[in-house]
Write a protein that holds these residues in place. Structure first.
Motif, PDB file in Angstrom:
ATOM      1  N   ASN A 100      -5.743  12.226   7.404  1.00  0.00           N
ATOM      2  CA  ASN A 100      -5.891  12.912   6.117  1.00  0.00           C
ATOM      3  C   ASN A 100      -7.371  13.108   5.778  1.00  0.00           C
ATOM      4  OD1 ASN A 100      -4.664  13.906   3.532  1.00  0.00           O
ATOM      5  ND2 ASN A 100      -5.870  12.217   2.694  1.00  0.00           N
ATOM      6  N   ALA A 101      -8.199  12.112   6.089  1.00  0.00           N
ATOM      7  CA  ALA A 101      -9.638  12.232   5.827  1.00  0.00           C
ATOM      8  C   ALA A 101     -10.263  13.315   6.690  1.00  0.00           C
ATOM      9  CB  ALA A 101     -10.322  10.889   6.079  1.00  0.00           C
ATOM     10  N   LEU A 118     -17.298   8.695   3.639  1.00  0.00           N
ATOM     11  CA  LEU A 118     -16.150   8.362   4.489  1.00  0.00           C
ATOM     12  C   LEU A 118     -16.556   7.245   5.439  1.00  0.00           C
ATOM     13  CD1 LEU A 118     -13.299   8.833   5.607  1.00  0.00           C
ATOM     14  CD2 LEU A 118     -14.258  10.636   7.083  1.00  0.00           C
ATOM     15  N   VAL A 158     -14.469   6.035   0.711  1.00  0.00           N
ATOM     16  CA  VAL A 158     -13.097   6.138   1.196  1.00  0.00           C
ATOM     17  C   VAL A 158     -13.027   5.403   2.530  1.00  0.00           C
ATOM     18  CG1 VAL A 158     -11.252   7.677   1.946  1.00  0.00           C
ATOM     19  CG2 VAL A 158     -12.727   8.328   0.009  1.00  0.00           C
ATOM     20  N   ASN A 217      -9.675  16.711   5.448  1.00  0.00           N
ATOM     21  CA  ASN A 217     -10.426  17.009   4.217  1.00  0.00           C
ATOM     22  C   ASN A 217     -11.904  16.639   4.326  1.00  0.00           C
ATOM     23  OD1 ASN A 217      -8.163  17.808   2.224  1.00  0.00           O
ATOM     24  ND2 ASN A 217      -7.404  15.895   3.101  1.00  0.00           N
ATOM     25  N   VAL A 230     -11.000   4.146   5.759  1.00  0.00           N
ATOM     26  CA  VAL A 230      -9.807   4.482   6.543  1.00  0.00           C
ATOM     27  C   VAL A 230      -9.799   3.659   7.824  1.00  0.00           C
ATOM     28  CG1 VAL A 230      -9.558   6.809   5.621  1.00  0.00           C
ATOM     29  CG2 VAL A 230     -10.987   6.449   7.634  1.00  0.00           C
ATOM     30  N   PHE A 259     -16.522  15.379   1.757  1.00  0.00           N
ATOM     31  CA  PHE A 259     -17.417  14.227   1.876  1.00  0.00           C
ATOM     32  C   PHE A 259     -18.877  14.660   2.060  1.00  0.00           C
ATOM     33  CE2 PHE A 259     -13.252  12.737   3.197  1.00  0.00           C
ATOM     34  CZ  PHE A 259     -13.151  11.518   2.535  1.00  0.00           C
TER      35      PHE A 259
END
Length: 286
Positions: A66-67, A151, A175, A70, A177, A74
């Motif tokens: 998902n990161a 990120l 974020v 998108n 992950v 960032f």
């Protein structure tokens, strides 16, 4: 006579190497110990490899995927290990994207080895902190973090919580992950088990906090067989005569936690630095 003379010269050369006569146990992750092993072998030491960590995929790719989808949201991509880089780009390719997707991002890495891993993907980092530790990343960050969206692909569990907290304290939106997971191996190589049981190891090297933790778990299995009434032993009791060598401060903290001490810490937090620190330790024994 010439043959005997040649043999004597060879023996003399080998014993003048800085770690001649020492046995070093290497506990790096599966598939990542060969380079370090060659460095230690070049010093004249006997090397025994005991992988104390396995790198594997995270329990789910959902957050990372998902990161990646998108990435345009960032400002910075933070990469603190070669493992994180390798799995990040594996997923980038799996999602049918390429390095052009990263054009709008700035990339920060920790350490020259991580920078080289990034360069292997045809990318140059925008920032490398002066010290090879993650804490230096925040201290020397090249721009204000307030309002930046960051990120951070990282290990699924047990990673650098302090780093993330400090980024957020500076006003960044971080974020996190999961890009990979580190696990304890199921098996112990026979040569390593025998060497630990017989007490023939002079130095044990640790290049991460996780290898300390997982080595302790594996060693408990070995030494519990030697304890009375089959009770688990304290591993540190069996390592009293062994030099505990750490690559840097965070790894040293883990050594203190599990073994109650650390004997050698690299000044430069690299494998080369760790090798030199062990050489210096051996030199002080003479």
């Amino acid at each position: 006579m010439p043959l005997n003379s040649s043999s004597q010269v060879s023996a003399t050369v080998s014993t003048t190497l800085p770690l001649s006569g020492k046995t070093v146990l290497i506990t790096r992750s599966v598939g990542q110990s060969s380079q370090f092993a060659q460095m230690i072998l070049a010093t004249g030491a006997n090397v025994i490899e005991m992988p104390a960590l396995e790198i594997c995929p995270p329990s789910s790719w959902e957050a990372l995927d998902n990161a990646i989808i998108n990435l345009s949201e960032f400002d910075w991509l933070i990469l603190t290990s070669s493992n994180g880089i390798n799995y990040f780009f594996e997923r980038l390719i799996a999602l049918e994207k390429d390095v052009r997707t990263l054009a709008s991002l700035k990339i920060a890495v920790v350490g020259e080895k991580t920078a080289q891993s990034l360069k292997n993907h045809s990318l140059q980092p925008d920032f490398i902190p002066p010290n090879f530790i993650a804490d230096s990343l925040v201290e020397h960050f090249p721009e204000q973090l307030a309002g930046k969206k960051v990120l951070f692909p990282r290990v699924e569990s047990g990673g650098r919580e302090d780093l993330v907290r400090e980024f957020r304290n500076q006003g960044a939106e971080v974020v996190e992950v999961a890009a990979y997971q580190s696990c304890c191996p199921d098996d112990i190589p026979v040569a390593a088990e025998l060497a630990l049981q017989s007490g023939t190891i002079d130095v044990i090297t640790f290049a991460s906090s996780k290898t300390v933790k997982f080595f302790n778990q594996l060693a408990e299995k070995i030494f519990s067989d030697n304890s009375e009434d089959n009770q688990p032993s304290v591993v540190s009791n069996y390592l009293e005569e062994v030099c505990i060598a750490s690559i840097g401060p965070q790894t040293s903290k883990a050594c203190q936690k599990y073994f109650g001490r650390v004997d050698v810490e690299a000044s430069e937090y690299t494998l080369e630095g760790l090798t030199q620190a062990i050489i210096d330790w051996a030199g002080n024994l003479r």
